[in-house]
Design an enzyme around this catalytic site. Sequence first.
Site, PDB file in Angstrom:
ATOM      1  CG  HIS A  39     -12.928   3.791   2.573  1.00 40.90           C
ATOM      2  ND1 HIS A  39     -13.631   4.845   3.111  1.00 40.90           N
ATOM      3  CD2 HIS A  39     -11.637   3.991   2.899  1.00 40.90           C
ATOM      4  CE1 HIS A  39     -12.790   5.661   3.730  1.00 40.90           C
ATOM      5  NE2 HIS A  39     -11.576   5.172   3.614  1.00 40.90           N
ATOM      6  NE  ARG A  43      -6.022   1.744  -0.410  1.00 42.43           N
ATOM      7  CZ  ARG A  43      -6.041   2.865   0.291  1.00 42.43           C
ATOM      8  NH1 ARG A  43      -4.966   3.236   0.943  1.00 42.43           N
ATOM      9  NH2 ARG A  43      -7.119   3.593   0.324  1.00 42.43           N
ATOM     10  CG  ASN A  61      -1.877   1.114   1.278  1.00 37.10           C
ATOM     11  OD1 ASN A  61      -1.811   2.026   0.451  1.00 37.10           O
ATOM     12  ND2 ASN A  61      -2.781   1.076   2.238  1.00 37.10           N
ATOM     13  NE  ARG A  63      -9.860  13.163   2.676  1.00 30.63           N
ATOM     14  CZ  ARG A  63      -9.684  11.838   2.720  1.00 30.63           C
ATOM     15  NH1 ARG A  63     -10.654  11.035   3.108  1.00 30.63           N
ATOM     16  NH2 ARG A  63      -8.534  11.316   2.354  1.00 30.63           N
TER      17      ARG A  63
END
Length: 398
Positions: free
Chosen positions: A180, A91, A7, A241
Amino acid sequence: MNILVINCGSSSLKYQLIRSETEEVIAKGLCERIGMEGSMITHQPAGGEKVTTESPMPDHTEAIRLVLDRLLDKEVGVIGSLSEIGAVGHRIVHGGEHFAGSVVIDDDVIKAIEECNDLAPLHNPANLIGINACKANMPGVKMVAVFDTAFHQTMPKKAYMYALPYEYYEKYKVRRYGFHGTSHDYVSDRAAALLGKKREDLKIIVCHLGNGASVSAVKEGRSIDTSMGLTPLEGLIMGTRSGDIDPAIISFIAAKEGIDAEKVIGICNKKSGVLGLSGGVSSDFRDLDAAGNDGNQLAIDALETYAYRVAKYIGSYMVAMGGCDVIAFTAGVGENNSKMRAAICEYLEFLGVEIDADKNALRGEETVISKPGNKITVVVVPTNEELAIARETLRLVE
Ligand code: ADP
């Protein structure tokens, strides 16, 4: 087969080596500050201590080289030779409309991922660097790309279109993609298994509440809507966020503060969410809980506003699916913060949802936290994106 899951972020790289037969993690670790001063690698073999080593990593190729070096090390290593790594799973954040599932990486796939760079300028280039770095260090080893967006490619057009001039979709592919996906897929699958049911027979709402956070509506095993959009900025309130805001706020703040729109978007990504709402207390829910317990009103308000937003999304996805059988909580906050789960579920009491306080206090395991006989079952399912990537990798290389 041993599968290396990678990742790659812009300056970091997380890895896990997973033995596919038993699905155990043989070793895992993290490279930080790649391309900067003071880069370091933290490596942990299964059952062993974490070992952190400072080592220069001018780029990701060097980071991958160090990862392999750790894995092969006489003391902290777990394999005898590189031939013990059967495949690599990467990923990848954005697959655009190109990818509705995982794929074996070849030159065409790399080109298609490159074409999505515009849509995820911070993430995709880093993911590609990871792919190339593995190619350089492990020539010939099969690699698989697992996309954050792929699971949501089943959304119907009415869920993914923004009400903007149609030409922006045609010219620039401006639409909702969602993220996700690996987690929403894995968790909805595990939630169904926990209830001894088939995912195809259920309407599931997955609340992935981590530092980044998103909700998805999974009907008959397919994502039909999700809260993140073209980028991960839309939807829920997150650690830093903003989630949904009136888009006109961007130019309003830009004019008031004398900064450009790009800067305001940066603030929406990095200085907003519960961090912003709490007046800067923290993006971490443990700190916010502590501040709230000390009577910090802004921290209390931030947590309340967060729970309210999640509950509103749950409500809207019940309508989108024409009902709901299961609500699943996952990721850092969803798995660990029982108070937040209870606060969200309080909004669902009118639907007959009752949370069992003892069950809700459990940690780290798949648990039903609603009371028996409730029409909607609420569960906690720890997510495991690395395992999901390893499974996809195995499926495609076998
Ligand atoms: P990421 O999106 O970075 O993968 P995580 O899923 O790890 O994020 O979630 C990180 C958040 O989870 C932290 O900001 C913290 O608020 C929350 N969290 C993690 N552990 C706990 C805990 N034990 N209790 C409460 N909250 C926790």
